[in-house]
Design an enzyme around this catalytic site. Structure first.
Site, PDB file in Angstrom:
ATOM      1  N   SER A   1      43.183  48.948  35.320  1.00  0.00           N
ATOM      2  CA  SER A   1      43.337  49.881  34.194  1.00  0.00           C
ATOM      3  C   SER A   1      41.973  50.224  33.627  1.00  0.00           C
ATOM      4  CB  SER A   1      44.211  49.257  33.102  1.00  0.00           C
ATOM      5  OG  SER A   1      45.498  48.976  33.597  1.00  0.00           O
TER       6      SER A   1
ATOM      7  N   GLU B   1      38.170  50.038  29.404  1.00  0.00           N
ATOM      8  CA  GLU B   1      38.293  48.583  29.530  1.00  0.00           C
ATOM      9  C   GLU B   1      37.093  47.973  30.247  1.00  0.00           C
ATOM     10  OE1 GLU B   1      41.621  46.393  30.759  1.00  0.00           O
ATOM     11  OE2 GLU B   1      43.092  47.626  29.723  1.00  0.00           O
TER      12      GLU B   1
ATOM     13  N   ARG C   1      42.465  42.995  24.188  1.00  0.00           N
ATOM     14  CA  ARG C   1      41.436  43.197  25.212  1.00  0.00           C
ATOM     15  C   ARG C   1      40.031  42.995  24.639  1.00  0.00           C
ATOM     16  NH1 ARG C   1      45.485  42.473  26.787  1.00  0.00           N
ATOM     17  NH2 ARG C   1      46.859  43.735  28.069  1.00  0.00           N
TER      18      ARG C   1
END
Length: 336
Positions: free
Chosen positions: A236, A332, A165
């Protein structure tokens, strides 16, 4: 020619549905306009930022600058080589629509990434991944405008410095404006159905078709995750944390049911949703911000939530997980 919009509302340009405005907004529909937009005298001395689908951001307030709204479209097949096929899309294409197009065009390989919100241009920035497939494993190159040099560049996988990520673009925010992405799809195609949600559907099956994997992923995500068009969210909210093998062993001894995925370097990736759920956060709220009642990893806007409420809730979850498991959760979404 591009159009400049003033005092532009951004509530519909971020999937959390947070009310915010920008002094100027410009819809970028042609990469040739980028040098002209960035040289526009109206924007001299003003900060700027880029929004695609706004699915991975938390807007903290009004923006006294110029917001570039990425709208460059286009999809095409670039042909095949030994062991691969290439497809390309404009940065403003909706990611899920592009994945669906690849299936219809007989170009499978992205089906595990179906229904991830956002645009094609945002995919490499976040290095998206789901159900056993990471974008970097399908990445060939991207084209971007380098705002430091004033030139268009092409960056390959190594240049993008992908990690979990993470990518080059998170470490040099604002420098590169992605305009198109080219993906390398492995041939012959093999289904990736090892994750539990998919394994339950396909275990023991032969002759699995890409369209079946696509449909299964879409079904799982729709069952578990709220639709941003109905309930504001950014998907998320936390990354799955990665811990040392020794830390995982300690946790597994105390919590035998803990979910962990061994990594190539010997560390273990934990399921952030499990940690949050174990701490009792599912369905809990702070003001109009809440943890989704079906998926603990998703924070939602129940209607009129402010960025402050969302971030206060996120901080409380981080503190709770750190105190219980000695694990630090990282958000995130990008906080703007």
């Amino acid at each position: 020619m591009y159009e400049v919009l003033t005092d532009y509302p951004l509530q519909s340009s971020n999937s959390f549905g947070i009310a915010a405005r920008t002094r100027y907004a410009v819809e970028v529909r042609d990469e040739a306009d980028l040098p002209l937009i960035l040289a526009d005298e109206r924007f001299r001395g003003l900060p700027r930022r880029l929004l695609g689908g706004g699915s991975n951001v938390v807007l903290t307030g009004d923006f006294d600058g110029v917001t570039l709204l990425m709208r460059i479209g286009g999809r095409r097949k670039l042909g095949s080589g030994t062991g691969h096929s290439l497809v390309q899309a404009g940065a403003g294409e909706v990611w899920h629509d592009f994945v669906a197009w690849t299936i219809c065009e007989g170009e499978p390989g992205l089906e595990n990434l179906a229904l991830i919100p956002g645009t094609v241009g945002a995919a490499p920035i976040q290095n998206i991944g789901a159900y056993g497939v990471e974008l970097e494993s399908r990445f060939e190159r991207l084209r971007a405008f380098d705002t430091e040099t004033g030139a268009f560049v092409e960056l390959d996988r190594d240049a993008c410095r992908f990690a979990y990520r993470d990518s080059l673009f998170k470490h040099e925010p604002g420098r590169y404006i992605v305009t198109s992405v080219t993906l390398r799809l492995p041939r012959p195609w093999q289904p990736v159905v090892g994750y539990p949600d998919l394994l339950r559907t396909f275990e023991g099956r032969e002759g699995i078709r890409p369209s079946e994997v696509f449909a299964a992923v879409v079904g799982v995500r729709r069952r578990k995750l709220p639709d941003p068009a109905v309930t504001g969210n950014a998907g998320s909210f936390f990354k799955n944390p990665i811990v040392s093998a020794s830390h995982y062993s300690t946790l597994a001894e105390a919590y035998p049911e803990i979910v962990g995925y061994p990594q190539p370097d010997g560390r273990v990736k934990l399921a952030a949703a499990w940690l949050i759920d174990r701490c009792g956060w599912k369905g809990q709220a702070r003001g109009q911000a809440a943890v989704h009642d079906r998926h603990a990893l998703v924070l939602v806007n129940r209607g009129g939530a402010t960025a402050e409420e969302i971030l206060d809730l996120a901080r409380a979850i981080q503190e709770s997980v750190a105190e219980t498991f000695d694990v630090r959760l990282e958000p995130e979404p990008v906080i703007l």
